[in-house]
Design an enzyme around this catalytic site. Structure first.
Site, PDB file in Angstrom:
ATOM      1  N   GLY A  50       0.858  -1.181   0.000  1.00  0.00           N
ATOM      2  CA  GLY A  50       0.000   0.000   0.000  1.00  0.00           C
ATOM      3  C   GLY A  50       0.887   1.222   0.000  1.00  0.00           C
ATOM      4  CD  GLU A  51       2.847   5.797   0.268  1.00  0.00           C
ATOM      5  OE1 GLU A  51       3.088   5.439  -0.912  1.00  0.00           O
ATOM      6  OE2 GLU A  51       3.761   6.139   1.043  1.00  0.00           O
ATOM      7  CB  SER A  52       5.325   2.887   4.109  1.00  0.00           C
ATOM      8  OG  SER A  52       6.047   3.872   3.382  1.00  0.00           O
ATOM      9  CB  CYS A  82       5.391  -3.534  -1.334  1.00  0.00           C
ATOM     10  SG  CYS A  82       5.897  -2.190  -2.407  1.00  0.00           S
ATOM     11  NE  ARG A 111       7.583   6.107   1.061  1.00  0.00           N
ATOM     12  CZ  ARG A 111       7.348   7.325   0.656  1.00  0.00           C
ATOM     13  NH1 ARG A 111       8.251   8.268   0.769  1.00  0.00           N
ATOM     14  NH2 ARG A 111       6.190   7.619   0.118  1.00  0.00           N
ATOM     15  CB  ILE A 140       3.521  -1.714  -7.396  1.00  0.00           C
ATOM     16  CG1 ILE A 140       2.963  -2.871  -8.236  1.00  0.00           C
ATOM     17  CG2 ILE A 140       2.742  -0.424  -7.680  1.00  0.00           C
ATOM     18  CD1 ILE A 140       1.563  -3.316  -7.824  1.00  0.00           C
ATOM     19  NE  ARG A 141       4.799   5.515  -5.976  1.00  0.00           N
ATOM     20  CZ  ARG A 141       5.613   6.529  -6.234  1.00  0.00           C
ATOM     21  NH1 ARG A 141       6.106   6.702  -7.446  1.00  0.00           N
ATOM     22  NH2 ARG A 141       5.931   7.376  -5.294  1.00  0.00           N
ATOM     23  CG  HIS A 181       2.889  -6.059  -4.261  1.00  0.00           C
ATOM     24  ND1 HIS A 181       2.257  -5.500  -3.174  1.00  0.00           N
ATOM     25  CD2 HIS A 181       3.591  -5.061  -4.828  1.00  0.00           C
ATOM     26  CE1 HIS A 181       2.564  -4.232  -3.091  1.00  0.00           C
ATOM     27  NE2 HIS A 181       3.365  -3.924  -4.081  1.00  0.00           N
ATOM     28  CD  GLU A 183       0.620  -8.481  -1.815  1.00  0.00           C
ATOM     29  OE1 GLU A 183       1.589  -9.269  -1.786  1.00  0.00           O
ATOM     30  OE2 GLU A 183       0.736  -7.249  -1.702  1.00  0.00           O
TER      31      GLU A 183
END
Ligand code: GLN
Length: 201
Positions: A50-52, A82, A111, A140-141, A181, A183
């Site tokens: 997601g976004e840390s 991630c 990051r 992804i990023r 990922h 998942e």
């Protein structure tokens, strides 16, 4: 430990449903974790992609950061993908001002390390701990691991291209982290590997 472990997925933000789907397919009982109480009822924890920065802010706002730190330091098995890898790292490079993590792994994670040209990509990845065939890894990023402490085992590195050799899978005791990922794919082996850690704990 019973052989049907209860695995929590930190459900503040990110791809919670995808992790739960794979864990359930492997026979685990899964629960969404949003409170300190819920943390007490699980045998292992997955921290999703997601976004840390968002995850950190929400963990702070929900008073979850300290309970998470306590449980992980007390030996709760955890797997981060991630953004989840960032959350498990003791140190983050290129975080936002004041960004905190749960920590627990003696690693430094950079990051968004792959930069613009490789913002998102897929690659075949050797992951000896789970054997053959190579994993199809989705980035992804993604972060990479820039430094590992003496007790951290490197599980996977980028095989080819401009970032060849970069570390993208690590384990330290009961903590597991991947920059990619699993998942988001049909391959259940990384989650299976994590469930082994949970069952041995
Ligand atoms: N770039 C994101 C972060 O800093 C991680 C991206 C992801 O989880 N796919 O948290």
């Amino acid at each position: 430990m019973s052989h049907r472990p209860t695995v929590g997925v930190l459900a503040l933000q990110g791809d919670v449903r995808e992790h739960r789907r794979i864990l359930a397919a492997l026979g685990a009982h899964t629960v969404a974790v949003r409170t300190a109480d819920e943390l007490e009822r699980i045998d292992g924890l997955v921290i999703p992609g997601g976004e840390s920065t968002t995850m950190w802010r929400l963990a702070r706002a929900f008073d979850l950061l300290d309970p998470l730190r306590k449980k992980i330091r007390a030996g709760l098995p955890a797997y981060g993908s991630c953004a989840g890898m960032i959350m498990l790292a003791d140190h983050v490079e290129d975080g936002v001002d004041g960004q905190e993590t749960i920590g627990g792994m003696d690693v430094t994670v950079r990051r968004n390390a792959f930069g613009r040209q490789l913002d998102s990509f897929e690659a075949a990845l050797e992951f000896p701990a789970i054997g053959q065939p190579a994993l199809h890894a989705v980035f992804i990023r993604a972060p990479w691991v820039e430094r590992v402490g003496p007790d951290v085992e490197v599980l996977a590195r980028v095989a080819a291209g401009p970032t060849a050799g970069r570390i993208v899978g690590v384990r330290a005791g009961r903590l597991l982290a991947t920059a990619f990922h699993p998942e988001l794919t049909a391959d259940t082996r990384v989650h299976g590997y994590f469930l082994e850690i949970v069952k041995e704990a």
